[in-house]
Design a protein around this motif. Structure first.
Motif, short mmCIF file in Angstrom:
data_model
loop_
_atom_site.label_atom_id
_atom_site.label_comp_id
_atom_site.label_asym_id
_atom_site.label_seq_id
_atom_site.Cartn_x
_atom_site.Cartn_y
_atom_site.Cartn_z
N ALA A 20 -10.23 46.45 -21.72
CA ALA A 20 -11.45 47.17 -21.36
C ALA A 20 -12.73 46.41 -21.73
O ALA A 20 -13.81 46.94 -21.60
CB ALA A 20 -11.46 48.53 -22.05
N ASP A 21 -12.58 45.18 -22.19
CA ASP A 21 -13.75 44.47 -22.71
C ASP A 21 -14.31 43.51 -21.66
O ASP A 21 -13.70 43.23 -20.64
CB ASP A 21 -13.37 43.65 -23.95
N ARG A 22 -15.49 43.00 -21.98
CA ARG A 22 -16.06 41.92 -21.19
C ARG A 22 -16.54 40.82 -22.11
O ARG A 22 -17.07 41.10 -23.19
CB ARG A 22 -17.28 42.40 -20.38
N ILE A 23 -16.35 39.58 -21.68
CA ILE A 23 -16.97 38.46 -22.38
C ILE A 23 -18.14 38.00 -21.54
O ILE A 23 -18.02 37.81 -20.32
CB ILE A 23 -15.96 37.34 -22.63
N LEU A 24 -19.28 37.87 -22.19
CA LEU A 24 -20.52 37.55 -21.48
C LEU A 24 -20.98 36.15 -21.85
O LEU A 24 -20.95 35.78 -23.03
CB LEU A 24 -21.62 38.53 -21.89
N HIS A 25 -21.42 35.41 -20.85
CA HIS A 25 -22.18 34.19 -21.11
C HIS A 25 -23.63 34.57 -20.86
O HIS A 25 -23.99 34.98 -19.76
CB HIS A 25 -21.75 33.07 -20.17
N LEU A 26 -24.44 34.40 -21.90
CA LEU A 26 -25.83 34.84 -21.84
C LEU A 26 -26.75 33.64 -21.95
O LEU A 26 -26.45 32.70 -22.69
CB LEU A 26 -26.12 35.80 -22.99
N TYR A 27 -27.88 33.69 -21.25
CA TYR A 27 -28.91 32.69 -21.48
C TYR A 27 -30.12 33.37 -22.11
O TYR A 27 -30.63 34.35 -21.57
CB TYR A 27 -29.31 31.95 -20.19
N THR A 28 -30.54 32.86 -23.26
CA THR A 28 -31.62 33.49 -24.02
C THR A 28 -32.80 32.53 -24.15
O THR A 28 -32.63 31.32 -24.05
CB THR A 28 -31.14 33.86 -25.44
#
Ligand SMILES: [Zn+2]
Length: 240
Positions: A20-28
């Motif tokens: 049920a999870d998600r792995i996120l690649h984020l740009y900050t």
């Protein structure tokens, strides 16, 4: 243990993980690229709702755990860019923009200008589908090369400094080259040269346009520059 990190971020990728999870690649803006897990994000009543889709601009609270992966504990939407999802071409252009950022900026080094550029590009594409044209996509990539410190030299021959007869482009040399240095170069038409100069000198909203031949040369110049100087292969932008 440091406290939670509160940061703006753009979701570059959102990957299903486990049940049920998600792995996120984020740009900050201030921490470059981060990876984080959003636990339970795919449950129907998740507190994250639908805010973790690619291209969403969010404000997130992230906690450091024992692994490299941070944990997302709260998310607010800054911009959903709903207009992107109205057209296949805008969604595709947005995905390519996120992908180019992913490939060229893969570390935690801060590049707030890259965050601003990507936010601007997504907002333009979402607001008006006419921005989803090759000229805009290529101008976006050129600006990324500028931010990465590998913008091609355009004012003079990258080999000898000559300012006349700039007829070729050499990724290895790092820019345009003159007729006597063009051994390792490919031919660069006047129109392609003008595009490169104009794209770097104007805002994304005013990105120039060009004929197909010129745009193909521009794409090749960008691709060779990224390969030679950042060891990155960008996804093709123009259809083969
Ligand atoms: Zn030269």
């Amino acid at each position: 243990m440091p406290g939670p990190l509160r940061t703006d971020a753009i979701v570059l990728r959102s990957i299903r993980y486990g049940e049920a999870d998600r792995i996120l690649h984020l740009y900050t803006p201030d921490h470059g690229r981060l990876s984080a897990i959003a636990k339970g994000a795919r449950r129907a009543r998740s507190r994250f709702g639908a805010r973790l889709e690619p291209c969403f601009q969010i404000r997130a609270v992230l906690h450091t755990g024992r692994s490299e992966l941070m944990t997302v504990t709260a998310v607010d939407t800054v911009a959903a860019h709903a207009g992107l999802r109205d057209h296949a071409v805008t969604l595709d252009a947005a995905a390519r923009a996120c992908d180019a950022v992913t490939r060229l900026f893969e570390t935690g080094d801060p590049h707030p200008e890259v965050f601003a550029l990507l936010a601007n590009e997504l907002a333009l594409l979402s607001a008006d589908a006419t921005h989803a044209r090759p000229g805009n996509g290529l101008a976006f990539r050129l600006k990324l090369l500028l931010a990465a410190g590998i913008v091609p030299q355009l004012a003079a021959c990258a080999v000898c400094g000559e300012t006349e007869h700039l007829r070729g482009f050499s990724g290895a040399a790092g820019g345009v080259v003159c007729s006597s240095c063009e051994a390792a170069a490919f031919n660069l038409d006047e129109d392609a040269y003008r595009f490169l100069v104009a794209a770097l000198g104007s805002s994304l909203a005013q990105a120039p346009d060009g004929g197909e031949r010129a745009l193909r040369q521009v794409e090749r110049a960008i691709a060779e520059t990224a390969e030679h100087h950042a060891h990155v292969r960008l996804r093709p932008l123009l259809a083969a």
